[in-house]
Scaffold this motif. Structure first.
Motif, mmCIF file in Angstrom:
data_model
loop_
_atom_site.group_PDB
_atom_site.id
_atom_site.type_symbol
_atom_site.label_atom_id
_atom_site.label_comp_id
_atom_site.label_asym_id
_atom_site.label_seq_id
_atom_site.Cartn_x
_atom_site.Cartn_y
_atom_site.Cartn_z
ATOM 1 N N VAL A 38 1.253 -0.659 0.209
ATOM 2 C CA VAL A 38 0.341 0.054 0.027
ATOM 3 C C VAL A 38 0.730 1.243 0.006
ATOM 4 O O VAL A 38 2.134 1.246 0.782
ATOM 5 C CB VAL A 38 -0.910 0.310 1.399
ATOM 6 N N ALA A 39 0.087 1.529 -0.951
ATOM 7 C CA ALA A 39 1.555 3.113 -1.155
ATOM 8 C C ALA A 39 0.878 4.135 -0.024
ATOM 9 O O ALA A 39 -0.121 4.341 -0.470
ATOM 10 C CB ALA A 39 0.955 3.656 -2.217
ATOM 11 N N LEU A 46 -2.268 0.326 -4.649
ATOM 12 C CA LEU A 46 -1.706 -0.616 -4.419
ATOM 13 C C LEU A 46 -0.299 -0.092 -5.500
ATOM 14 O O LEU A 46 -0.923 0.249 -6.640
ATOM 15 C CB LEU A 46 -2.713 -1.998 -4.752
ATOM 16 N N PHE A 47 0.677 -0.473 -5.244
ATOM 17 C CA PHE A 47 1.647 -0.576 -6.266
ATOM 18 C C PHE A 47 2.683 -1.860 -5.819
ATOM 19 O O PHE A 47 2.265 -3.077 -4.616
ATOM 20 C CB PHE A 47 2.478 0.648 -6.046
ATOM 21 N N LEU A 48 2.830 -2.285 -7.137
ATOM 22 C CA LEU A 48 4.130 -3.372 -6.907
ATOM 23 C C LEU A 48 5.474 -3.193 -7.106
ATOM 24 O O LEU A 48 6.307 -2.348 -7.571
ATOM 25 C CB LEU A 48 4.298 -4.081 -8.385
ATOM 26 N N GLU A 49 6.381 -4.288 -6.056
ATOM 27 C CA GLU A 49 8.060 -4.331 -6.608
ATOM 28 C C GLU A 49 8.455 -5.508 -6.682
ATOM 29 O O GLU A 49 7.347 -6.621 -6.350
ATOM 30 C CB GLU A 49 8.240 -3.972 -4.579
ATOM 31 N N ASN A 50 9.113 -5.596 -7.061
ATOM 32 C CA ASN A 50 9.510 -6.861 -7.911
ATOM 33 C C ASN A 50 10.674 -7.342 -7.493
ATOM 34 O O ASN A 50 11.812 -6.264 -7.005
ATOM 35 C CB ASN A 50 9.281 -6.707 -10.088
ATOM 36 N N ILE B 49 -2.401 -13.937 -5.362
ATOM 37 C CA ILE B 49 -2.138 -13.691 -6.467
ATOM 38 C C ILE B 49 -3.099 -13.207 -7.609
ATOM 39 O O ILE B 49 -2.311 -12.653 -8.158
ATOM 40 C CB ILE B 49 -2.294 -15.899 -6.832
ATOM 41 N N ALA B 50 -4.191 -13.196 -7.491
ATOM 42 C CA ALA B 50 -5.506 -12.596 -7.824
ATOM 43 C C ALA B 50 -5.359 -11.170 -7.998
ATOM 44 O O ALA B 50 -5.521 -10.621 -8.865
ATOM 45 C CB ALA B 50 -6.884 -12.607 -8.187
ATOM 46 N N LEU B 51 -4.532 -10.657 -6.762
ATOM 47 C CA LEU B 51 -4.427 -8.966 -6.547
ATOM 48 C C LEU B 51 -3.112 -9.236 -6.751
ATOM 49 O O LEU B 51 -3.799 -7.481 -7.646
ATOM 50 C CB LEU B 51 -4.580 -8.857 -4.438
ATOM 51 N N ILE B 52 -2.556 -9.556 -7.203
ATOM 52 C CA ILE B 52 -1.464 -9.382 -8.189
ATOM 53 C C ILE B 52 -1.457 -9.083 -8.647
ATOM 54 O O ILE B 52 -0.739 -8.257 -9.711
ATOM 55 C CB ILE B 52 0.184 -10.292 -7.048
ATOM 56 N N LEU B 53 -1.746 -9.484 -9.483
ATOM 57 C CA LEU B 53 -2.380 -10.080 -11.377
ATOM 58 C C LEU B 53 -3.148 -8.862 -11.054
ATOM 59 O O LEU B 53 -2.576 -8.137 -12.137
ATOM 60 C CB LEU B 53 -2.789 -11.784 -12.189
ATOM 61 N N ILE B 54 -3.736 -8.573 -10.652
ATOM 62 C CA ILE B 54 -5.009 -6.879 -10.744
ATOM 63 C C ILE B 54 -4.112 -6.081 -10.882
ATOM 64 O O ILE B 54 -4.170 -5.498 -11.461
ATOM 65 C CB ILE B 54 -5.900 -7.427 -10.429
ATOM 66 N N VAL B 55 -3.108 -6.236 -9.822
ATOM 67 C CA VAL B 55 -2.207 -4.764 -9.761
ATOM 68 C C VAL B 55 -1.752 -4.474 -10.525
ATOM 69 O O VAL B 55 -1.328 -3.769 -11.210
ATOM 70 C CB VAL B 55 -1.729 -4.776 -8.523
ATOM 71 N N ALA B 56 -1.204 -5.545 -11.368
ATOM 72 C CA ALA B 56 -0.211 -6.222 -12.128
ATOM 73 C C ALA B 56 -0.313 -5.373 -13.711
ATOM 74 O O ALA B 56 0.173 -4.827 -14.717
ATOM 75 C CB ALA B 56 0.783 -7.415 -12.754
ATOM 76 N N ALA B 127 2.389 -7.875 6.405
ATOM 77 C CA ALA B 127 1.245 -8.469 7.432
ATOM 78 C C ALA B 127 0.212 -7.284 7.312
ATOM 79 O O ALA B 127 -0.902 -7.417 7.572
ATOM 80 C CB ALA B 127 2.226 -7.797 8.694
ATOM 81 N N LYS B 128 0.294 -5.768 6.235
ATOM 82 C CA LYS B 128 -0.955 -5.433 6.126
ATOM 83 C C LYS B 128 -2.061 -5.578 5.389
ATOM 84 O O LYS B 128 -2.036 -6.765 4.452
ATOM 85 C CB LYS B 128 0.073 -3.920 5.673
ATOM 86 N N ASN B 129 -2.739 -4.985 6.246
ATOM 87 C CA ASN B 129 -4.548 -5.199 4.852
ATOM 88 C C ASN B 129 -3.788 -4.664 3.785
ATOM 89 O O ASN B 129 -3.155 -4.067 3.503
ATOM 90 C CB ASN B 129 -5.279 -4.710 5.557
ATOM 91 N N LYS B 130 -4.059 -5.756 2.968
ATOM 92 C CA LYS B 130 -4.185 -5.291 1.419
ATOM 93 C C LYS B 130 -5.404 -4.618 0.681
ATOM 94 O O LYS B 130 -6.594 -5.342 0.441
ATOM 95 C CB LYS B 130 -3.870 -6.021 0.474
ATOM 96 N N PRO B 131 -5.777 -3.393 0.587
ATOM 97 C CA PRO B 131 -7.318 -3.280 0.064
ATOM 98 C C PRO B 131 -6.658 -2.761 -1.669
ATOM 99 O O PRO B 131 -6.378 -2.464 -1.827
ATOM 100 C CB PRO B 131 -7.917 -1.805 1.096
ATOM 101 N N LEU B 132 -8.032 -3.413 -2.172
ATOM 102 C CA LEU B 132 -7.805 -2.390 -3.607
ATOM 103 C C LEU B 132 -9.260 -2.378 -3.912
ATOM 104 O O LEU B 132 -10.363 -2.727 -3.806
ATOM 105 C CB LEU B 132 -8.302 -4.156 -4.021
#
Lengths: 444, 311
Positions: A38-39, A46-50, B49-56, B127-132
């Protein structure tokens, strides 16, 4: 089989290792390679790090490791024998060495606080005695659970609920009625045993794994109730100011009438710690003593018979429900004792201390130590809780490793590290421990 | 009445998610008779995995609808495939070596695998919540709350429709798979008698692995649905969802595919109505109590067959 014979050692190993590497890649590519976060500052974007390097390392390590294992061990026709099991004594520890270890540990436990004081002084030894108290608490819990899981063969995933009942019984009785620790200790045990009977009566007819899930559910129910019943239990804030135990009426306080004053010692906070140490030590020994005695009695024999084959037990006229119930209630009682000790040691309790993870840790101690083995529980508790404290800085990693170790040890030695099953009572003197491999358990 | 209708809609949606997870429990229990304790965490991994793919892929609510649906379908397929690998790996490492061992052994490795998976995700994803941010907004308004605005507006959102429709489609295709294909036939054979099935040429290990693969991919669908519906996930969602889905499987009759779906629906409805009419705090207690009551009084569940004890 045909295909494998045609492939040479090298080709077969390569193929296998490549497969493993591909699977590792599939596992890691998203979950390790990308990290979603979370930024801060930009709302909840949301952002990604690789971390592709980590993925690459994982894949290479798995490939190389698997390849080496294939080449040298698995795919060979004459794998060099590397029997790790040989490191542990076959069929459990022999009677004499087991006795030696037992008395060695006992003597060590008796002198430990004074030895630590002697070496490190009152200030330096405090944290180690605290750790020893923690280990002994888990030893006691492990021994209590051993009655249920190890002897009677009932898988209890909600053991921590009884621990919580004991802790809250003492805290609430002290809070509302001002009862002292020594009065509450037996009361907490009785209340926990009572809860054990209430829960056990309906659910003990269930099969092994169903029982596990129901006890798990019960543990969660107790926790949720403790968490939400603000008026009575203080909810998530817990209860604080739980009174400390006294030594035959002597409080561990400074000044007139305190423990130090009475015995003409200089006041030191370490006195109370050492007293707590011997208190939990005595409680743990009491648990062990009762268990060992009961194992020789008809009820204990019935537990062990029940563990091996429930249907046979029923055919022999053992009342399985009451037999299970006694095991369950006794296990719960010892958890209750340990719980009230926990409350008085901490001086503060909250539902956070009684999560499922706690149950899992106690269960892991019992199972990894060897179901039904008293000394195994001690060793497992020392290794596990000691290891936990040792790696306190790596908070997340240690739980990850804990989970993996649980899997690895179970796969390697499903009967636990000390896996003998010596019957507590045998007709002939010649009966030796039943090897773990020979025991085909009928039911969980 | 309107309030009831709204709760009913929410309950069915939640129930579909539980049902999808419950299928994984029920299939594994049916075939090897063990509780796959790590299944809830596989669901959690699937939703990550779904969340990461959506963000990606950069999918947001601003994406055109057609593209959005295509992209989500892609996410679904990839997440199913990757989660299936996770399910397969757990089976291969933690359960297969213990086949034929005593009954508690795989349950204990399952607990270990569950703890390991949870903490692996905590370590690798934080550990943080991941809000979409919600991808779909809007829906059908079934009632307008009355002329004076005193009633309750009942909404049937697009996302709820999507969840229920996806669940029904997947349920249908998996039922077909079990009933009409070779794989399904070998699964049912292994369920009845593993030794006999292997004597008759069924590759038992492969069948069991495929069962885990199927269960895991359905769990990842549930993970995606959970993510889209609630919009927030963390590494701990698997535990509660897992226990509730297991409750659903038991309620419906463990080993029975339609039973799992029915149980899921019931648990979803009970939980929603409980929080709607009684108290939100104790909704988990309600679900767990049902589990205990069902197991005690009706261990074979609604659609299951009573198990015969054999010596």
């Amino acid at each position: 089989m045909q295909a494998r014979q045609r492939d040479s050692l090298l080709v077969a190993s390569l193929k296998d290792s490549l497969g493993a590497a591909v699977i590792t890649f599939a596992l890691a590519v998203v979950m390790v390679g990308l990290r979603v976060d979370v930024a801060s500052g930009r709302g909840a974007e949301l952002f990604l790090e690789n971390r592709w390097l980590a993925v690459a390392v994982a894949v290479v390590v798995v490939f190389a490791g698997r390849f080496a294992m294939n080449i040298f061990f698995w795919k060979r026709d004459d794998p060099p024998s590397l029997n790790f099991s040989g490191l542990l004594p076959e069929g459990g520890i022999g009677e004499r060495s087991s006795k030696a270890i037992k008395y060695g540990l006992l003597v060590l436990a008796v002198v430990l606080p004074f030895a630590l004081m002697f070496w490190l002084g009152a200030r330096g030894s405090r944290q180690y005695i605290d750790l020893a108290i923690l280990v002994l608490t888990y030893v006691m819990l492990g021994w209590g659970l051993n009655i249920v899981v190890g002897l009677a063969g009932l898988l209890d995933l909600g053991y921590v609920a009884f621990y919580a009942v004991g802790a809250y019984s003492y805290a609430l009785l002290a809070h509302y009625f001002g009862l002292s620790f020594w009065l509450c200790l037996p009361l907490a045990g009785i209340l926990a045993a009572f809860w054990g009977i209430i829960l056990g009566f309906p659910v003990l007819r269930l099969r092994g794994d169903y029982l596990a899930i129901v006890t798990l559910a019960f543990g969660e129910i107790i926790r949720v109730v403790l968490l939400n019943w603000y008026e009575f239990t203080g909810g998530p804030n817990g209860l604080s100011g739980i009174p400390r135990p006294s030594f035959f009426g002597l409080e561990f306080t400074r000044g007139e009438g305190g423990f130090a004053n009475f015995f003409g010692l200089d006041y030191s906070s370490i006195h109370r710690i050492i007293f707590l140490y011997y208190l939990i030590f005595a409680l743990a020994l009491f648990t062990n003593f009762v268990t060992m005695r009961l194992r020789r009695m008809p009820i204990g024999r019935a537990w062990e018979a029940l563990r091996e084959d429930e249907i046979a037990c029923r055919a022999l006229g053992i009342n399985t429900t009451t037999t299970k119930l006694t095991a369950f209630a006794l296990g719960a009682m010892f958890a209750g004792f340990a719980g009230s000790f926990f409350a008085t040691r901490q001086g503060f309790i909250s539902p956070e201390s009684f999560t499922f993870l706690e149950s899992a840790i106690i269960l892991a101690i019992v199972v990894l130590g060897g179901l039904g083995s008293q000394i195994g529980v001690v060793i497992a508790a020392i290794v596990m809780i000691g290891g936990f404290e040792l790696f306190r800085e790596f908070d997340q990693y240690r739980m990850l490793v804990f989970g993996m170790i649980m899997v690895v040890i179970m796969v390697w030695k499903p009967r636990g590290l000390i896996s003998s099953r010596t019957p507590s009572v045998a007709l002939s003197k010649n009966v030796k421990g039943i090897s773990a491999d020979l025991v085909q358990e009928g039911r969980g | 009445m309107d309030y009831f209708l709204q709760q009913l809609i929410n309950g069915v949606t939640l129930g579909s998610i539980y049902g999808l997870i419950a299928i994984g429990y029920t299939m594994v229990y049916g075939i090897i008779g063990m509780i796959n304790f790590a299944h809830g965490d596989i669901f959690m991994v699937g939703s990550f995995i779904a969340l990461i793919l959506i963000v990606a892929l950069g999918i947001t609510a601003a994406t055109p609808v057609l593209l959005l649906i295509l992209a989500l379908a892609l996410v679904l397929v990839v997440a199913m495939a990757l989660t299936a690998v996770w399910g397969w790996t757990v089976e291969r490492i933690a359960y297969r070596p213990l086949r034929g061992s005593f009954r508690l052994a795989p349950l204990i490795t399952a607990i270990g695998a569950s703890i390991a998976l949870q903490n692996f995700v905590q370590v690798s994803q934080g550990a943080k919540n991941k809000p979409l941010q919600p991808l779909f907004s809007g829906g059908f308004q079934l009632t307008d709350g009355g002329a004076d605005g005193s009633g309750i507006v009942v909404n049937l959102s697009y996302i709820q429709i999507l969840i229920v429709v996806t669940t029904v489609i997947l349920m249908g295709s998996f039922t077909y798979l079990i009933n009409n294909t070779n794989l399904g036939r070998s699964q049912r054979a292994c369920e009845q008698d593993r030794k006999m099935a292997s004597l008759l040429g069924v590759n038992v290990d492969r069948t069991i692995s495929l069962t885990f693969v199927m269960g895991a991919s359905l769990a990842s669908v549930a993970g995606l649905m959970f993510l889209l519906y609630y919009g927030v996930i963390d590494f701990y969602i698997g535990f509660l969802a897992g226990v509730k889905a297991f409750t659903a499987a038991v309620l419906g009759g463990i080993g029975s595919l339609p039973g799992a779906m029915l149980g899921g629906l019931l648990i979803g409805l009970i939980e929603t109505f409980w929080s709607g009419y009684f108290s939100v705090e104790y909704k988990d207690v309600a679900a767990f109590s049902i589990l205990a009551i069902v197991l005690i009084f009706m261990p074979e569940g609604l659609l299951g067959q009573p198990e015969v004890e054999k010596v």
